[in-house]
Design an enzyme around this catalytic site. Structure first.
Site, PDB file in Angstrom:
ATOM      1  N   LYS A  70      -0.926   4.874   4.469  1.00  0.00           N
ATOM      2  CA  LYS A  70      -1.909   3.971   5.180  1.00  0.00           C
ATOM      3  C   LYS A  70      -1.315   3.868   6.443  1.00  0.00           C
ATOM      4  O   LYS A  70      -0.214   3.277   6.897  1.00  0.00           O
ATOM      5  CB  LYS A  70      -1.671   2.462   4.408  1.00  0.00           C
ATOM      6  N   HIS A 119       0.839  -1.342  -0.128  1.00  0.00           N
ATOM      7  CA  HIS A 119       0.009   0.030  -0.121  1.00  0.00           C
ATOM      8  C   HIS A 119       0.807   1.296   0.068  1.00  0.00           C
ATOM      9  O   HIS A 119       1.987   1.186   0.162  1.00  0.00           O
ATOM     10  CB  HIS A 119      -0.877   0.206   1.361  1.00  0.00           C
TER      11      HIS A 119
END
Length: 238
Positions: free
Chosen positions: A139, A135
């Site tokens: 995040k 990600h």
């Protein structure tokens, strides 16, 4: 449909654009500077709320929606310890609630594929299994909620694995989830079964936030006017 957006970061703005394009009206855009709008006099005007915030604030936000008797769709991850309490309250008091680790239609189909593959591999002890998720660097939770959902599906079928760990496995009964944070990466999840003879991998790669945002709007459309607890399996009839 009148929508209250709780959380107006990149995901909230993507949901706003898709909901508006579909003809819905976003009547509240609530961020850290407008938390006073999380009261019944404001929330009560919405048909449904969509909540994408932080693990620290999600529970309170959902409770505010329940107090205003507004069905709420939550995509916040990292607060799984509170979910049983919230679901029990929704069922008992007749509140509408839908929470998922991932609203993407593709990911929810991927969940079903992962579950079936795990069932097939349960009787094949020559295969080890591990996971990887990638990600963007912003995040906040690790591993991702989607990765945890995938891991729990694997653990539910492959009984030689007893628990997941967010690192390289140090014991044979551990399911390793390797988390990487790289920009710009909306989200990639891979489950790999490895043997001395061959490997089997399944991967879902998100190209943008639009898939998550579109799924959240579809979920909100489904939840409008409903009471009780639902999942994306209900929304997508999986």
């Amino acid at each position: 449909m009148k929508i209250a957006l709780i959380g107006y970061g990149k995901m909230g703005k993507a949901i706003d654009a898709i909901a508006t394009a579909k003809g819905h009206e976003v009547i509240l855009r609530i961020d850290i500077n407008s938390k006073h709008l999380l009261e019944k006099e404001h929330l009560g005007q919405a048909d449904v709320a969509i909540e994408f915030t932080t693990p620290e604030t999600a529970y309170e936000n959902v409770m505010k929606c329940f107090a205003a008797d507004v069905p709420v769709v939550s995509g916040t991850t990292g607060w799984l310890d509170k979910l049983p309490e919230v679901k029990a309250m929704a069922e008992k008091e007749g509140k509408g609630f839908l929470q998922t680790t991932n609203f993407s239609i593709g990911v929810n189909i991927f969940f079903e594929i992962n579950k079936r593959l795990a069932e097939l591999m349960a009787s094949q002890p020559q295969y080890d299994v591990q996971m990887e998720e990638i990600h963007h660097t912003q995040k906040k939770d690790s591993p991702s909620g989607t990765a945890i959902s995938l891991a729990e599906q694997v653990l539910g079928a492959v009984t030689r694995k007893h628990a997941w760990v967010n690192e390289e496995a140090t014991a044979a009964d551990q399911l390793s989830i390797i988390s990487k944070r790289i920009d710009p990466a909306p989200g990639t999840h891979t489950v790999t079964y490895t043997s001395a003879i061959d490997d089997i991998s399944i991967t879902h790669t998100a190209h943008s936030r639009e898939g998550f945002a579109a799924g959240a709007v579809v979920a909100a459309e489904y939840l409008k006017g409903k009471k009780g607890v639902y999942t994306m399996k209900d929304v997508l009839n999986l």
